[in-house]
Design an enzyme around this catalytic site. Structure first.
Site, mmCIF file in Angstrom:
data_model
loop_
_atom_site.group_PDB
_atom_site.id
_atom_site.type_symbol
_atom_site.label_atom_id
_atom_site.label_comp_id
_atom_site.label_asym_id
_atom_site.label_seq_id
_atom_site.Cartn_x
_atom_site.Cartn_y
_atom_site.Cartn_z
ATOM 1 N N GLU A 307 -10.562 12.134 -22.954
ATOM 2 C CA GLU A 307 -10.734 11.707 -21.161
ATOM 3 C C GLU A 307 -12.051 12.391 -20.154
ATOM 4 O O GLU A 307 -11.565 12.624 -20.061
ATOM 5 C CB GLU A 307 -9.550 12.474 -20.665
ATOM 6 C CG GLU A 307 -8.461 12.379 -21.750
ATOM 7 C CD GLU A 307 -6.167 13.869 -21.485
ATOM 8 O OE1 GLU A 307 -7.264 13.944 -20.603
ATOM 9 O OE2 GLU A 307 -5.761 13.170 -21.934
ATOM 10 N N PRO A 308 -12.724 11.047 -20.759
ATOM 11 C CA PRO A 308 -13.811 10.873 -19.888
ATOM 12 C C PRO A 308 -13.850 10.504 -18.319
ATOM 13 O O PRO A 308 -12.642 9.226 -18.298
ATOM 14 C CB PRO A 308 -14.825 10.051 -20.432
ATOM 15 C CG PRO A 308 -14.124 9.844 -21.189
ATOM 16 C CD PRO A 308 -12.998 10.147 -21.512
ATOM 17 N N ARG A 310 -15.181 10.601 -14.773
ATOM 18 C CA ARG A 310 -16.561 10.808 -13.862
ATOM 19 C C ARG A 310 -18.125 9.919 -15.016
ATOM 20 O O ARG A 310 -17.989 9.276 -14.658
ATOM 21 C CB ARG A 310 -16.787 11.973 -13.368
ATOM 22 C CG ARG A 310 -18.149 12.388 -12.909
ATOM 23 C CD ARG A 310 -18.632 13.590 -12.758
ATOM 24 N NE ARG A 310 -17.418 14.687 -12.332
ATOM 25 C CZ ARG A 310 -16.903 14.590 -11.482
ATOM 26 N NH1 ARG A 310 -17.613 14.002 -10.406
ATOM 27 N NH2 ARG A 310 -16.126 15.590 -10.927
ATOM 28 N N ARG A 346 -16.540 14.698 -0.986
ATOM 29 C CA ARG A 346 -17.351 15.836 -2.037
ATOM 30 C C ARG A 346 -17.774 16.934 -1.514
ATOM 31 O O ARG A 346 -18.117 17.647 -2.097
ATOM 32 C CB ARG A 346 -18.127 14.797 -3.589
ATOM 33 C CG ARG A 346 -17.226 13.905 -4.205
ATOM 34 C CD ARG A 346 -17.690 13.282 -5.576
ATOM 35 N NE ARG A 346 -18.212 14.629 -6.324
ATOM 36 C CZ ARG A 346 -19.393 14.850 -6.877
ATOM 37 N NH1 ARG A 346 -20.013 13.862 -6.163
ATOM 38 N NH2 ARG A 346 -19.184 15.771 -7.136
ATOM 39 N N TYR A 350 -16.850 20.309 -2.209
ATOM 40 C CA TYR A 350 -17.870 20.926 -2.904
ATOM 41 C C TYR A 350 -19.386 20.697 -2.584
ATOM 42 O O TYR A 350 -19.896 22.119 -3.425
ATOM 43 C CB TYR A 350 -17.838 19.900 -4.294
ATOM 44 C CG TYR A 350 -16.705 19.331 -4.942
ATOM 45 C CD1 TYR A 350 -15.449 20.064 -4.948
ATOM 46 C CD2 TYR A 350 -16.718 18.445 -4.831
ATOM 47 C CE1 TYR A 350 -13.976 19.132 -5.177
ATOM 48 C CE2 TYR A 350 -15.183 17.584 -5.693
ATOM 49 C CZ TYR A 350 -14.238 18.331 -5.425
ATOM 50 O OH TYR A 350 -12.594 17.938 -5.817
ATOM 51 N N CYS A 377 -15.983 13.880 12.692
ATOM 52 C CA CYS A 377 -15.996 14.959 13.392
ATOM 53 C C CYS A 377 -15.731 15.953 12.898
ATOM 54 O O CYS A 377 -14.885 16.654 13.315
ATOM 55 C CB CYS A 377 -15.099 14.384 14.970
ATOM 56 S SG CYS A 377 -15.040 12.913 15.098
ATOM 57 N N GLU A 378 -17.108 16.682 12.070
ATOM 58 C CA GLU A 378 -16.779 17.669 11.177
ATOM 59 C C GLU A 378 -18.268 17.635 10.879
ATOM 60 O O GLU A 378 -19.101 17.185 10.316
ATOM 61 C CB GLU A 378 -16.015 17.394 9.825
ATOM 62 C CG GLU A 378 -14.557 16.764 9.895
ATOM 63 C CD GLU A 378 -13.912 18.342 9.510
ATOM 64 O OE1 GLU A 378 -14.018 18.704 9.042
ATOM 65 O OE2 GLU A 378 -12.895 18.456 10.426
ATOM 66 N N TYR A 407 -14.925 9.771 -7.636
ATOM 67 C CA TYR A 407 -14.350 11.049 -7.058
ATOM 68 C C TYR A 407 -14.487 10.659 -5.694
ATOM 69 O O TYR A 407 -14.874 11.270 -4.540
ATOM 70 C CB TYR A 407 -14.255 11.356 -7.387
ATOM 71 C CG TYR A 407 -13.332 12.243 -8.725
ATOM 72 C CD1 TYR A 407 -12.422 12.177 -8.889
ATOM 73 C CD2 TYR A 407 -14.886 12.893 -9.957
ATOM 74 C CE1 TYR A 407 -11.454 12.418 -9.910
ATOM 75 C CE2 TYR A 407 -13.938 12.900 -10.849
ATOM 76 C CZ TYR A 407 -12.801 12.784 -11.276
ATOM 77 O OH TYR A 407 -11.952 12.965 -12.604
HETATM 78 C C1 LIG Z 1 -9.252 14.907 -14.372
HETATM 79 C C2 LIG Z 1 -9.074 14.569 -15.461
HETATM 80 C C3 LIG Z 1 -9.876 14.390 -16.274
HETATM 81 C C4 LIG Z 1 -11.418 13.787 -15.853
HETATM 82 O O1 LIG Z 1 -12.503 14.475 -15.610
HETATM 83 P P1 LIG Z 1 -13.948 14.077 -15.108
HETATM 84 O O2 LIG Z 1 -14.332 15.430 -14.819
HETATM 85 O O3 LIG Z 1 -13.694 13.156 -14.223
HETATM 86 O O4 LIG Z 1 -13.865 13.194 -16.319
HETATM 87 C C5 LIG Z 1 -9.606 14.410 -17.762
HETATM 88 N N1 LIG Z 1 -8.075 14.757 -18.317
HETATM 89 C C6 LIG Z 1 -7.323 15.203 -17.195
HETATM 90 C C7 LIG Z 1 -5.916 16.509 -17.736
HETATM 91 C C8 LIG Z 1 -7.629 15.636 -16.170
HETATM 92 O O5 LIG Z 1 -7.465 16.196 -14.886
#
Ligand SMILES: *Cc1c(COP(=O)(O)O)cnc(C)c1O
Length: 450
Positions: A307-308, A310, A346, A350, A377-378, A407
């Site tokens: 599940e990519p 980013r 971000r 982070y 304003c931060e 993101y």
């Molecule tokens: C956020 C998330 C992803 C994707 O994460 P990336 O860092 O964007 O690759 C995949 N699976 C689940 C369950 C997530 O919460």
């Protein structure tokens, strides 16, 4: 590490994304004129003019190429794009056309995708706390899988599906592995809000309860370690841990699960020289580890799901800003732009930093160390600290920030009521608007009381 040195005159016409400093830019990036950059065949300076700033530019070919890279690296796996990184209707179409599935976390993401034509059976619903509306929407639209993340979800879901119904589910397990670019994006350890712990037995307990619900079909286990992971090792440890649990489930329940979802979290470089996760190596080593672990346990090899998010959309996006002010304090030069933490939280979340680049004009001024800040304003609204920009950087200049696709806008806020920026796609020399700028009228129309 800096990218801001102008290339020599002889290289300007043909400079490509491989030239020094452009390594984190989309592959289509060229320098058509000294001092300007083009992405997808369109000049960034022209895009800033045409759409105004801030504006987010998405290179369609880069998104599609990255989808194909995943399909090629993982030919036997199912690849789901994690929609929370960035979603709009065009993005859903591209991902669908490239043969990927979709991972969503809310009724909103799900409904946007399905109403634009994304096949619901190729969508997986996640979430550590799914609302009744999320679950109802998932069942109404016929989502492919629902990933169970808490014990209370099991009975609720079974009741919503009904005795005659059927729903495929997975269980999100926590393998007890620490990985990820920042504490706030580590989700594989036992002491955070996601998933069900293997160590404490919560995962095993939840699985036993799911097996008691005939309308829920458990297809496999899911784990997502976190985000911005640049090493293959934690994924291999996760494979071992999850296959270990599968072996115990086989002994206890005679259960053979056909799927294993390893989540996403594949790290990318935001600045030249930063490491990125090597997908070819990930694919090869995960496949070998999975085969080996299953052979040891006498289990058939489950189908892999990844599940990519980013890594598909991050490097395809470029943010464009105008400089509003340049301020010299005792030790610093602050270059303030017309966006910031409302379109990209971000840095504030982070502490990450970017490498903006001056575009639209050629400067022969010597490089100076500056800090690029947002307009909000931060004090934490800082895009880049101590980077080099030409010393004559001034109000009216355009700055471009690469690796802005993931993101940023999906986490954008209404802070200071500046309105969220538009998104334009570029491809083959043509730009088109995908998402328009949020206007004061949009904001005012929600404000219905007095
Ligand atoms: C956020 C998330 C992803 C994707 O994460 P990336 O860092 O964007 O690759 C995949 N699976 C689940 C369950 C997530 O919460």
């Amino acid at each position: 590490m800096t990218t801001v040195h102008e290339p020599t005159a002889s290289s300007t016409a043909t400079a490509t994304a491989t030239s020094a400093g452009l390594s984190v830019w989309p592959a289509s990036t060229t320098e058509p004129r000294h001092g300007d950059l083009a992405v997808g065949g369109v000049s960034l300076a022209e895009l800033a003019d045409r759409f105004g700033t801030p504006v987010y530019v998405l290179d369609e070919a880069e998104v599609r190429d990255r989808c194909r890279t995943y399909r090629d690296a993982f030919p036997d796996a199912e690849v789901l794009y994690a929609a929370k990184a960035f979603l709009c209707r065009a993005m859903a179409h591209w991902v669908d056309e490239e043969g990927l599935g979709l991972d969503v976390c809310s009724a909103g993401e799900l409904e946007l995708a399905v109403t634009t034509g994304f096949p619901p059976e190729r969508i997986t619903l996640h979430g550590n706390a799914k609302s009744p509306h999320d679950l109802d929407t998932a069942l109404r639209l016929g989502v492919g899988r629902i990933v169970i993340d808490s014990p209370s979800e099991i009975a609720r879901l079974a009741a919503a599906v009904g005795p005659g119904g059927h729903q495929k589910v997975m269980v999100r397990v926590v393998p007890g592995i620490s990985a990820g670019g920042h504490e706030k994006i580590r989700t594989g350890t036992d002491d955070q809000k996601f998933g069900l712990s293997i160590t404490d037995g919560y995962a095993q307990h939840a699985i036993a309860r799911i097996l008691d619900q005939p309308q829920l079909e458990l297809t496999g286990l899911h784990c997502h370690l976190g985000s911005q992971i640049t090493s293959v090792k934690p994924y291999l440890a996760a494979v071992r841990r999850v296959v270990g649990l599968m072996a115990r489930l086989h002994e206890q329940h005679g259960l053979l699960l056909p799927e294993l979802d390893l989540g996403g979290g594949h790290g990318i470089a935001y600045r030249p020289g930063e490491p990125a996760l090597d997908l070819t190596s990930l694919a090869r080593k995960v496949r070998a580890e999975l085969a080996d672990a299953c052979a040891t346990s006498g289990l058939p090899v489950p189908r892999l799901i990844i599940e990519p998010g980013r890594a598909i959309v991050g490097p395809a996006g470029v943010a464009l800003y105008h400089v509003l002010s340049v301020k010299h304090t005792g030790s610093h030069t602050y270059v303030a732009v017309d966006g910031g933490m409302s379109d990209n939280p971000r840095p504030a979340l982070y502490g990450v930093r970017y490498v903006p680049r001056l575009i639209g004009r050629h400067s022969s001024a010597a490089p100076a160390l500056v800090t690029v800040v947002g307009r909000h304003c931060e004090a934490g609204d800082i895009l880049a600290a101590d980077i080099e920009l030409p010393a004559d950087v001034r109000p009216g200049d355009v700055l471009a920030v690469p690796v802005a696709g993931a993101y940023h806008l999906s986490m954008a806020s209404g802070y200071n009521l500046v309105g969220r920026p538009p998104v334009a796609a570029v491809r083959d020399g043509i730009a088109r608007l995908l998402v328009r700028r949020e206007s004061l009228e949009d904001i005012r129309s929600r404000d219905v009381g007095l």
